[in-house]
Design a protein around this motif. Sequence first.
Motif, PDB file in Angstrom:
ATOM      1  N   ILE A  11       0.836  -1.201   0.000  1.00 53.67           N
ATOM      2  CA  ILE A  11       0.000   0.000   0.000  1.00 53.67           C
ATOM      3  C   ILE A  11       0.870   1.250   0.000  1.00 53.67           C
ATOM      4  O   ILE A  11       0.632   2.202  -0.748  1.00 53.67           O
ATOM      5  CB  ILE A  11      -0.952   0.002   1.218  1.00 53.67           C
ATOM      6  CG1 ILE A  11      -1.992  -1.105   1.069  1.00 53.67           C
ATOM      7  CG2 ILE A  11      -1.643   1.358   1.362  1.00 53.67           C
ATOM      8  CD1 ILE A  11      -2.850  -1.319   2.311  1.00 53.67           C
ATOM      9  N   LEU A  12       1.916   1.247   0.828  1.00 56.74           N
ATOM     10  CA  LEU A  12       2.828   2.391   0.879  1.00 56.74           C
ATOM     11  C   LEU A  12       3.499   2.622  -0.471  1.00 56.74           C
ATOM     12  O   LEU A  12       3.586   3.759  -0.944  1.00 56.74           O
ATOM     13  CB  LEU A  12       3.900   2.163   1.950  1.00 56.74           C
ATOM     14  CG  LEU A  12       3.560   2.560   3.383  1.00 56.74           C
ATOM     15  CD1 LEU A  12       4.656   2.104   4.331  1.00 56.74           C
ATOM     16  CD2 LEU A  12       3.338   4.060   3.499  1.00 56.74           C
ATOM     17  N   ALA A  13       3.977   1.542  -1.085  1.00 56.37           N
ATOM     18  CA  ALA A  13       4.665   1.666  -2.374  1.00 56.37           C
ATOM     19  C   ALA A  13       3.717   2.184  -3.449  1.00 56.37           C
ATOM     20  O   ALA A  13       4.082   3.038  -4.264  1.00 56.37           O
ATOM     21  CB  ALA A  13       5.265   0.322  -2.784  1.00 56.37           C
ATOM     22  N   ALA A  14       2.490   1.655  -3.460  1.00 60.92           N
ATOM     23  CA  ALA A  14       1.509   2.101  -4.448  1.00 60.92           C
ATOM     24  C   ALA A  14       1.162   3.568  -4.237  1.00 60.92           C
ATOM     25  O   ALA A  14       1.075   4.350  -5.198  1.00 60.92           O
ATOM     26  CB  ALA A  14       0.245   1.241  -4.350  1.00 60.92           C
ATOM     27  N   ALA A  15       0.973   3.962  -2.987  1.00 70.66           N
ATOM     28  CA  ALA A  15       0.624   5.350  -2.690  1.00 70.66           C
ATOM     29  C   ALA A  15       1.748   6.288  -3.091  1.00 70.66           C
ATOM     30  O   ALA A  15       1.504   7.352  -3.682  1.00 70.66           O
ATOM     31  CB  ALA A  15       0.324   5.497  -1.195  1.00 70.66           C
ATOM     32  N   GLN A  16       2.987   5.910  -2.814  1.00 63.42           N
ATOM     33  CA  GLN A  16       4.115   6.769  -3.180  1.00 63.42           C
ATOM     34  C   GLN A  16       4.190   6.934  -4.689  1.00 63.42           C
ATOM     35  O   GLN A  16       4.368   8.049  -5.194  1.00 63.42           O
ATOM     36  CB  GLN A  16       5.433   6.189  -2.660  1.00 63.42           C
ATOM     37  CG  GLN A  16       6.634   7.022  -3.078  1.00 63.42           C
ATOM     38  CD  GLN A  16       7.896   6.678  -2.300  1.00 63.42           C
ATOM     39  OE1 GLN A  16       7.819   6.321  -1.129  1.00 63.42           O
ATOM     40  NE2 GLN A  16       9.043   6.788  -2.936  1.00 63.42           N
ATOM     41  N   SER A  17       4.037   5.845  -5.421  1.00 67.50           N
ATOM     42  CA  SER A  17       4.090   5.901  -6.878  1.00 67.50           C
ATOM     43  C   SER A  17       2.978   6.790  -7.436  1.00 67.50           C
ATOM     44  O   SER A  17       3.214   7.621  -8.315  1.00 67.50           O
ATOM     45  CB  SER A  17       3.978   4.481  -7.443  1.00 67.50           C
ATOM     46  OG  SER A  17       3.931   4.510  -8.853  1.00 67.50           O
ATOM     47  N   LEU A  18       1.762   6.619  -6.921  1.00 67.63           N
ATOM     48  CA  LEU A  18       0.630   7.399  -7.415  1.00 67.63           C
ATOM     49  C   LEU A  18       0.758   8.880  -7.039  1.00 67.63           C
ATOM     50  O   LEU A  18       0.425   9.760  -7.829  1.00 67.63           O
ATOM     51  CB  LEU A  18      -0.678   6.827  -6.857  1.00 67.63           C
ATOM     52  CG  LEU A  18      -1.087   5.472  -7.442  1.00 67.63           C
ATOM     53  CD1 LEU A  18      -2.209   4.847  -6.617  1.00 67.63           C
ATOM     54  CD2 LEU A  18      -1.525   5.615  -8.896  1.00 67.63           C
ATOM     55  N   ILE A  19       1.244   9.152  -5.833  1.00 63.34           N
ATOM     56  CA  ILE A  19       1.432  10.548  -5.417  1.00 63.34           C
ATOM     57  C   ILE A  19       2.475  11.224  -6.298  1.00 63.34           C
ATOM     58  O   ILE A  19       2.318  12.380  -6.700  1.00 63.34           O
ATOM     59  CB  ILE A  19       1.831  10.617  -3.925  1.00 63.34           C
ATOM     60  CG1 ILE A  19       0.633  10.286  -3.045  1.00 63.34           C
ATOM     61  CG2 ILE A  19       2.374  12.002  -3.571  1.00 63.34           C
ATOM     62  CD1 ILE A  19       0.966  10.117  -1.568  1.00 63.34           C
ATOM     63  N   GLU A  20       3.550  10.503  -6.625  1.00 63.90           N
ATOM     64  CA  GLU A  20       4.585  11.078  -7.484  1.00 63.90           C
ATOM     65  C   GLU A  20       4.052  11.366  -8.878  1.00 63.90           C
ATOM     66  O   GLU A  20       4.419  12.350  -9.506  1.00 63.90           O
ATOM     67  CB  GLU A  20       5.782  10.123  -7.566  1.00 63.90           C
ATOM     68  CG  GLU A  20       6.620  10.098  -6.294  1.00 63.90           C
ATOM     69  CD  GLU A  20       7.774   9.127  -6.375  1.00 63.90           C
ATOM     70  OE1 GLU A  20       7.739   8.224  -7.247  1.00 63.90           O
ATOM     71  OE2 GLU A  20       8.713   9.244  -5.566  1.00 63.90           O
ATOM     72  N   ASP A  59       7.264   9.775   5.681  1.00 66.39           N
ATOM     73  CA  ASP A  59       8.280   9.216   6.575  1.00 66.39           C
ATOM     74  C   ASP A  59       9.148   8.195   5.845  1.00 66.39           C
ATOM     75  O   ASP A  59      10.371   8.177   6.005  1.00 66.39           O
ATOM     76  CB  ASP A  59       7.616   8.552   7.783  1.00 66.39           C
ATOM     77  CG  ASP A  59       7.046   9.574   8.762  1.00 66.39           C
ATOM     78  OD1 ASP A  59       7.413  10.761   8.664  1.00 66.39           O
ATOM     79  OD2 ASP A  59       6.228   9.181   9.618  1.00 66.39           O
ATOM     80  N   GLU A  60       8.507   7.352   5.054  1.00 64.16           N
ATOM     81  CA  GLU A  60       9.235   6.312   4.325  1.00 64.16           C
ATOM     82  C   GLU A  60      10.172   6.946   3.298  1.00 64.16           C
ATOM     83  O   GLU A  60      11.336   6.551   3.156  1.00 64.16           O
ATOM     84  CB  GLU A  60       8.229   5.389   3.611  1.00 64.16           C
ATOM     85  CG  GLU A  60       8.832   4.191   2.939  1.00 64.16           C
ATOM     86  CD  GLU A  60       8.998   3.010   3.870  1.00 64.16           C
ATOM     87  OE1 GLU A  60       9.603   2.023   3.430  1.00 64.16           O
ATOM     88  OE2 GLU A  60       8.553   3.067   5.025  1.00 64.16           O
ATOM     89  N   HIS A  61       9.661   7.939   2.580  1.00 65.86           N
ATOM     90  CA  HIS A  61      10.454   8.599   1.542  1.00 65.86           C
ATOM     91  C   HIS A  61      11.633   9.352   2.163  1.00 65.86           C
ATOM     92  O   HIS A  61      12.750   9.313   1.635  1.00 65.86           O
ATOM     93  CB  HIS A  61       9.564   9.564   0.751  1.00 65.86           C
ATOM     94  CG  HIS A  61      10.177  10.071  -0.512  1.00 65.86           C
ATOM     95  ND1 HIS A  61      10.540   9.248  -1.555  1.00 65.86           N
ATOM     96  CD2 HIS A  61      10.516  11.338  -0.908  1.00 65.86           C
ATOM     97  CE1 HIS A  61      11.068   9.973  -2.538  1.00 65.86           C
ATOM     98  NE2 HIS A  61      11.076  11.236  -2.159  1.00 65.86           N
ATOM     99  N   TRP A  62      11.391  10.014   3.285  1.00 64.18           N
ATOM    100  CA  TRP A  62      12.458  10.754   3.938  1.00 64.18           C
ATOM    101  C   TRP A  62      13.502   9.809   4.532  1.00 64.18           C
ATOM    102  O   TRP A  62      14.698  10.095   4.484  1.00 64.18           O
ATOM    103  CB  TRP A  62      11.906  11.685   5.006  1.00 64.18           C
ATOM    104  CG  TRP A  62      12.957  12.368   5.833  1.00 64.18           C
ATOM    105  CD1 TRP A  62      13.020  12.434   7.183  1.00 64.18           C
ATOM    106  CD2 TRP A  62      14.091  13.111   5.360  1.00 64.18           C
ATOM    107  NE1 TRP A  62      14.117  13.150   7.586  1.00 64.18           N
ATOM    108  CE2 TRP A  62      14.799  13.584   6.480  1.00 64.18           C
ATOM    109  CE3 TRP A  62      14.583  13.418   4.086  1.00 64.18           C
ATOM    110  CZ2 TRP A  62      15.964  14.335   6.390  1.00 64.18           C
ATOM    111  CZ3 TRP A  62      15.754  14.173   3.980  1.00 64.18           C
ATOM    112  CH2 TRP A  62      16.431  14.619   5.115  1.00 64.18           C
ATOM    113  N   ALA A  63      13.076   8.685   5.060  1.00 63.97           N
ATOM    114  CA  ALA A  63      14.042   7.723   5.614  1.00 63.97           C
ATOM    115  C   ALA A  63      15.010   7.271   4.529  1.00 63.97           C
ATOM    116  O   ALA A  63      16.225   7.187   4.753  1.00 63.97           O
ATOM    117  CB  ALA A  63      13.305   6.520   6.211  1.00 63.97           C
TER     118      ALA A  63
END
Length: 206
Positions: A11-20, A59-63
Motif C-alpha cells: 500500500i505504501l509503495a503504491a501510494a508513493q508511486s501514485l502521489i509522485e 516518513d518512508e520517503h524521507w528515511a
Amino acid sequence: MGRTSNAREKILAAAQSLIELRGYSALGTAEICKVAGVPKGSFYYFFESKEALALAVLDEHWATQRREWTRILSGDAGPLQRLRQLFEETEAGQRAGQQSCGTVSGCMFGNLTLEMSNQTEAIRERLQQIFDAQVDMVEEVISGAQQRGEVAVSDTHEAARSVVAQLEGQVLFAKLYNDTGRLNPLWANSLAILGARMPEEASAAH
C-alpha cells in the motif's frame, strides 16, 4: 505478521508511486488498494485515514532520502565537493525518473508542500520537520567549509536554508519545464550564495 506487513508495504509503495505521478488529492483508497494488489478493506486495517497514509509515505520517503544524503554528505571528500555530489546525484535521480516515466517527477516534499500545506496541519508540520532536517544536514557541511576558509558566510544556518531553497526551486523548475537541464546552475548559484573562496578548485573537483 509477515503477510500483513507485506500488504502494508504494498500500500505504501503504491501510494508513493501514485502521489509522485498525480499528486495526493485526486487519489482514492480504492485505487491505491487496486494498484497495490490488496483487498480494499486492507487500507483501514493499516491506516486510519488518507492523511495517515500520506504521513507514512512522507516518513518512508524521507528515511530513504536521509540515508542517501547522509552517505553523500558524510563522505571523505572536502565539504564543497560533498555538496556538489549531492546536487549531481539529485540531478541523476531526476534524469532516471524522466527516462523511466517520460516526465520529471520533481521532489515529493516540494510537490506536497504546494498541494497540501494549507489543507492539513499534520502534513504541513511533517514537511517542515523534513526541510528543517535537510537544512541542518547542509549546514553541517557549510560549517566544515567555513572552518577551512572556503566560504564566506556570517550565518551558516541561513546559508544552508538558501542552498536547500535553491535546490528545491531548481527541482521545481525541472519538473515544470520537464527539463533536468534546469538543475545545471545549482553548483554555480550555490557557490555564489556561499561566497566560496575557492570556486576554481571546487569547480574542477569531481
